[in-house]
Motif scaffolding. Sequence first.
Motif, PDB file in Angstrom:
ATOM      1  N   VAL A  96      -4.077  -3.543   6.075  1.00  0.00           N
ATOM      2  CA  VAL A  96      -3.234  -2.721   5.204  1.00  0.00           C
ATOM      3  C   VAL A  96      -1.958  -3.483   4.875  1.00  0.00           C
ATOM      4  CG1 VAL A  96      -2.110  -0.487   4.922  1.00  0.00           C
ATOM      5  CG2 VAL A  96      -4.116  -0.674   6.405  1.00  0.00           C
ATOM      6  N   VAL A  97      -1.543  -3.379   3.611  1.00  0.00           N
ATOM      7  CA  VAL A  97      -0.240  -3.908   3.197  1.00  0.00           C
ATOM      8  C   VAL A  97       0.509  -2.802   2.462  1.00  0.00           C
ATOM      9  CG1 VAL A  97      -0.854  -6.345   3.084  1.00  0.00           C
ATOM     10  CG2 VAL A  97      -1.291  -4.875   1.121  1.00  0.00           C
ATOM     11  N   ALA A  98       1.836  -2.845   2.522  1.00  0.00           N
ATOM     12  CA  ALA A  98       2.667  -1.859   1.830  1.00  0.00           C
ATOM     13  C   ALA A  98       3.675  -2.584   0.958  1.00  0.00           C
ATOM     14  CB  ALA A  98       3.381  -0.957   2.835  1.00  0.00           C
ATOM     15  N   PHE A  99       3.892  -2.012  -0.234  1.00  0.00           N
ATOM     16  CA  PHE A  99       4.800  -2.604  -1.213  1.00  0.00           C
ATOM     17  C   PHE A  99       5.837  -1.564  -1.625  1.00  0.00           C
ATOM     18  CE2 PHE A  99       0.612  -4.419  -1.615  1.00  0.00           C
ATOM     19  CZ  PHE A  99       0.844  -5.792  -1.609  1.00  0.00           C
ATOM     20  N   GLU A 100       7.046  -2.016  -1.839  1.00  0.00           N
ATOM     21  CA  GLU A 100       8.080  -1.132  -2.377  1.00  0.00           C
ATOM     22  C   GLU A 100       7.813  -0.908  -3.864  1.00  0.00           C
ATOM     23  OE1 GLU A 100      12.547  -2.104  -3.252  1.00  0.00           O
ATOM     24  OE2 GLU A 100      12.319  -1.684  -1.100  1.00  0.00           O
ATOM     25  N   VAL A 101       7.863   0.356  -4.303  1.00  0.00           N
ATOM     26  CA  VAL A 101       7.682   0.672  -5.729  1.00  0.00           C
ATOM     27  C   VAL A 101       8.750   1.684  -6.149  1.00  0.00           C
ATOM     28  CG1 VAL A 101       5.193   0.216  -5.788  1.00  0.00           C
ATOM     29  CG2 VAL A 101       6.021   2.507  -5.192  1.00  0.00           C
TER      30      VAL A 101
ATOM     31  N   HIS B  90     -11.463  -0.496  -1.162  1.00  0.00           N
ATOM     32  CA  HIS B  90     -10.007  -0.435  -1.072  1.00  0.00           C
ATOM     33  C   HIS B  90      -9.574   1.035  -1.052  1.00  0.00           C
ATOM     34  CE1 HIS B  90     -10.805  -4.373  -2.957  1.00  0.00           C
ATOM     35  NE2 HIS B  90      -9.771  -4.775  -2.239  1.00  0.00           N
ATOM     36  N   TYR B  91      -8.513   1.326  -0.321  1.00  0.00           N
ATOM     37  CA  TYR B  91      -7.962   2.683  -0.274  1.00  0.00           C
ATOM     38  C   TYR B  91      -6.452   2.606  -0.462  1.00  0.00           C
ATOM     39  CZ  TYR B  91      -7.628   1.093   4.604  1.00  0.00           C
ATOM     40  OH  TYR B  91      -7.395   0.359   5.744  1.00  0.00           O
ATOM     41  N   ILE B  92      -5.928   3.554  -1.243  1.00  0.00           N
ATOM     42  CA  ILE B  92      -4.549   3.455  -1.721  1.00  0.00           C
ATOM     43  C   ILE B  92      -3.880   4.819  -1.636  1.00  0.00           C
ATOM     44  CG2 ILE B  92      -3.093   2.785  -3.686  1.00  0.00           C
ATOM     45  CD1 ILE B  92      -5.814   1.487  -4.769  1.00  0.00           C
ATOM     46  N   ARG B  93      -2.627   4.828  -1.227  1.00  0.00           N
ATOM     47  CA  ARG B  93      -1.831   6.053  -1.261  1.00  0.00           C
ATOM     48  C   ARG B  93      -0.364   5.676  -1.387  1.00  0.00           C
ATOM     49  NH1 ARG B  93      -0.431   8.528   4.561  1.00  0.00           N
ATOM     50  NH2 ARG B  93       1.557   8.656   3.482  1.00  0.00           N
ATOM     51  N   LEU B  94       0.461   6.658  -1.703  1.00  0.00           N
ATOM     52  CA  LEU B  94       1.910   6.483  -1.793  1.00  0.00           C
ATOM     53  C   LEU B  94       2.582   7.261  -0.682  1.00  0.00           C
ATOM     54  CD1 LEU B  94       2.076   6.923  -5.627  1.00  0.00           C
ATOM     55  CD2 LEU B  94       2.961   4.898  -4.461  1.00  0.00           C
ATOM     56  N   GLN B  95       3.661   6.712  -0.158  1.00  0.00           N
ATOM     57  CA  GLN B  95       4.457   7.396   0.853  1.00  0.00           C
ATOM     58  C   GLN B  95       5.910   7.397   0.402  1.00  0.00           C
ATOM     59  OE1 GLN B  95       4.068   9.166   3.611  1.00  0.00           O
ATOM     60  NE2 GLN B  95       6.279   9.327   3.870  1.00  0.00           N
ATOM     61  N   PRO B  96       6.540   8.583   0.244  1.00  0.00           N
ATOM     62  CA  PRO B  96       7.953   8.611  -0.146  1.00  0.00           C
ATOM     63  C   PRO B  96       8.827   7.877   0.875  1.00  0.00           C
ATOM     64  CG  PRO B  96       6.938  10.805  -0.300  1.00  0.00           C
ATOM     65  CD  PRO B  96       5.961   9.930   0.417  1.00  0.00           C
TER      66      PRO B  96
ATOM     67  N   SER C 240       3.966  -2.464 -11.002  1.00  0.00           N
ATOM     68  CA  SER C 240       5.255  -2.056 -10.435  1.00  0.00           C
ATOM     69  C   SER C 240       5.387  -2.373  -8.954  1.00  0.00           C
ATOM     70  CB  SER C 240       5.466  -0.547 -10.654  1.00  0.00           C
ATOM     71  OG  SER C 240       4.445   0.200 -10.016  1.00  0.00           O
ATOM     72  N   ALA C 241       4.340  -2.939  -8.344  1.00  0.00           N
ATOM     73  CA  ALA C 241       4.417  -3.285  -6.917  1.00  0.00           C
ATOM     74  C   ALA C 241       5.497  -4.341  -6.711  1.00  0.00           C
ATOM     75  CB  ALA C 241       3.071  -3.784  -6.416  1.00  0.00           C
ATOM     76  N   GLY C 242       6.476  -4.020  -5.869  1.00  0.00           N
ATOM     77  CA  GLY C 242       7.575  -4.935  -5.594  1.00  0.00           C
ATOM     78  C   GLY C 242       7.332  -5.743  -4.335  1.00  0.00           C
ATOM     79  N   ALA C 243       8.372  -5.852  -3.523  1.00  0.00           N
ATOM     80  CA  ALA C 243       8.295  -6.678  -2.319  1.00  0.00           C
ATOM     81  C   ALA C 243       7.276  -6.117  -1.339  1.00  0.00           C
ATOM     82  CB  ALA C 243       9.672  -6.751  -1.663  1.00  0.00           C
ATOM     83  N   ARG C 244       6.607  -7.019  -0.656  1.00  0.00           N
ATOM     84  CA  ARG C 244       5.691  -6.636   0.425  1.00  0.00           C
ATOM     85  C   ARG C 244       6.545  -6.319   1.642  1.00  0.00           C
ATOM     86  NH1 ARG C 244       0.770 -10.735   1.556  1.00  0.00           N
ATOM     87  NH2 ARG C 244       0.947 -10.851   3.818  1.00  0.00           N
ATOM     88  N   ILE C 245       6.574  -5.052   2.043  1.00  0.00           N
ATOM     89  CA  ILE C 245       7.531  -4.617   3.065  1.00  0.00           C
ATOM     90  C   ILE C 245       6.893  -4.382   4.425  1.00  0.00           C
ATOM     91  CG2 ILE C 245       9.179  -3.653   1.431  1.00  0.00           C
ATOM     92  CD1 ILE C 245       7.952  -0.902   1.923  1.00  0.00           C
ATOM     93  N   ALA C 246       5.555  -4.345   4.493  1.00  0.00           N
ATOM     94  CA  ALA C 246       4.903  -4.126   5.787  1.00  0.00           C
ATOM     95  C   ALA C 246       3.449  -4.556   5.690  1.00  0.00           C
ATOM     96  CB  ALA C 246       4.984  -2.656   6.212  1.00  0.00           C
ATOM     97  N   GLN C 247       2.876  -4.892   6.834  1.00  0.00           N
ATOM     98  CA  GLN C 247       1.443  -5.162   6.908  1.00  0.00           C
ATOM     99  C   GLN C 247       0.986  -4.888   8.333  1.00  0.00           C
ATOM    100  OE1 GLN C 247       1.629  -9.355   5.757  1.00  0.00           O
ATOM    101  NE2 GLN C 247       0.997  -9.926   7.830  1.00  0.00           N
ATOM    102  N   TRP C 248      -0.243  -4.437   8.466  1.00  0.00           N
ATOM    103  CA  TRP C 248      -0.790  -4.181   9.794  1.00  0.00           C
ATOM    104  C   TRP C 248      -2.305  -4.117   9.694  1.00  0.00           C
ATOM    105  CZ3 TRP C 248       1.735  -0.599   6.826  1.00  0.00           C
ATOM    106  CH2 TRP C 248       1.069   0.599   6.504  1.00  0.00           C
ATOM    107  N   SER C 249      -2.955  -4.073  10.829  1.00  0.00           N
ATOM    108  CA  SER C 249      -4.407  -3.910  10.846  1.00  0.00           C
ATOM    109  C   SER C 249      -4.773  -3.027  12.017  1.00  0.00           C
ATOM    110  CB  SER C 249      -5.115  -5.268  10.948  1.00  0.00           C
ATOM    111  OG  SER C 249      -4.896  -5.858  12.213  1.00  0.00           O
ATOM    112  N   GLY C 250      -5.978  -2.490  11.984  1.00  0.00           N
ATOM    113  CA  GLY C 250      -6.396  -1.587  13.054  1.00  0.00           C
ATOM    114  C   GLY C 250      -7.906  -1.505  13.151  1.00  0.00           C
ATOM    115  N   GLN C 251      -8.371  -0.873  14.215  1.00  0.00           N
ATOM    116  CA  GLN C 251      -9.798  -0.744  14.472  1.00  0.00           C
ATOM    117  C   GLN C 251     -10.344   0.546  13.870  1.00  0.00           C
ATOM    118  OE1 GLN C 251     -11.692  -2.974  15.981  1.00  0.00           O
ATOM    119  NE2 GLN C 251     -10.510  -4.062  17.503  1.00  0.00           N
TER     120      GLN C 251
ATOM    121  N   ARG D 224      12.772   5.272  -4.101  1.00  0.00           N
ATOM    122  CA  ARG D 224      11.674   4.352  -3.781  1.00  0.00           C
ATOM    123  C   ARG D 224      10.539   5.056  -3.049  1.00  0.00           C
ATOM    124  NH1 ARG D 224      13.240   0.591   0.324  1.00  0.00           N
ATOM    125  NH2 ARG D 224      14.233   2.452   1.169  1.00  0.00           N
ATOM    126  N   GLY D 225       9.372   4.474  -3.218  1.00  0.00           N
ATOM    127  CA  GLY D 225       8.222   4.855  -2.413  1.00  0.00           C
ATOM    128  C   GLY D 225       7.537   3.605  -1.899  1.00  0.00           C
ATOM    129  N   ALA D 226       6.588   3.810  -0.992  1.00  0.00           N
ATOM    130  CA  ALA D 226       5.769   2.700  -0.498  1.00  0.00           C
ATOM    131  C   ALA D 226       4.361   2.869  -1.041  1.00  0.00           C
ATOM    132  CB  ALA D 226       5.753   2.669   1.023  1.00  0.00           C
TER     133      ALA D 226
END
Length: 301
Positions: free
Chosen positions: A166-171, A189-195, A235-246, A200-202
């Motif tokens: 997973v990666v998150a971008f500032e928008v 691929h799966y996509i969602r927005l988080q306020p 509109s995807a801006g800076a990459r602000i987070a990334q992680w992975s999981g099982q 700004r949102g992620a």
Amino acid sequence: RGVGSSRIAAAAHSAAIDFIEEAVRTEQIDCDFARLDGFLFLGGDDEPKLLDDELEAAHRAGLAQVTRVEEIPGRGKTLGPALRFPRQGRFHVLKYLAGLARAIESRGGQIFCGTRVEKIEGGSPAMVTTSRQDTVAADDVVVCTNSPISDMVVTHTKMAPYRTFVVAFEVPKGSITDALYWDTPDPYHYIRLQPLDDARGALIVGGEDHKTAHEDDAGERFNRLEQWTRERFASAGARIAQWSGQVLETHDYLAFIGKNPDGAEHVWIATGDSGMGMTHGTIAGLLLPTLLEGKAHEWAK
């Protein structure tokens, strides 16, 4: 699994979203819950007929409100035709869990963190032993540990672990239609927005799954997710987070929620979430209390 099982799965996941919405309302949990549309769009070399087939399958499963749209609102033709799944849910799961914990404790429930369980024995009572050799006797024990620690063979052999990225971008707020998005390839691929705040949102984008321990190229997978995102969301801006999981994928893509399969009396399991843990965990909370009371439930099979 047939039409009957697909109807049960659709009904159970829909009921789970309803329950989460009601819990947020009645317990006044501030967790950014919102009802949103979900859009399934084509990816890779998949042809439009796949959407027609999926639409028919969704209707057979009882999801009569699913429709086909020629374009996703706000996306123009960039993602092409899609299926619209109305009244999905989006929320911040950690904020929600904190609210549930408060609700449990306010009703006399107790939560013990940092307690490592080493052994679970079925019976009347069932017995739980911790790493400090403390023991807890219980009428019933429910094992919700991603993969069960009570049944060491039967359930494990019916699931395969995958790693998802997973990666998150500032928008800028409002630059992307607030919805859930998935595409059709495997892996998808799966996509969602988080306020984030008033401006700004992620934009959270996941995918690039592989079987656990079969690959060792996490950096490349994060970069491919970023490239895929920027090609579709200008509109995807800076990459602000990334992680992975099982993620545990079951052999038939349905969760295992019910009696512990090794026959241990009064021991129950919830596992096999296939990346849908927020609704699967809720389904378990709705289904298991009925089974613990020895009653039948239409979802049990």
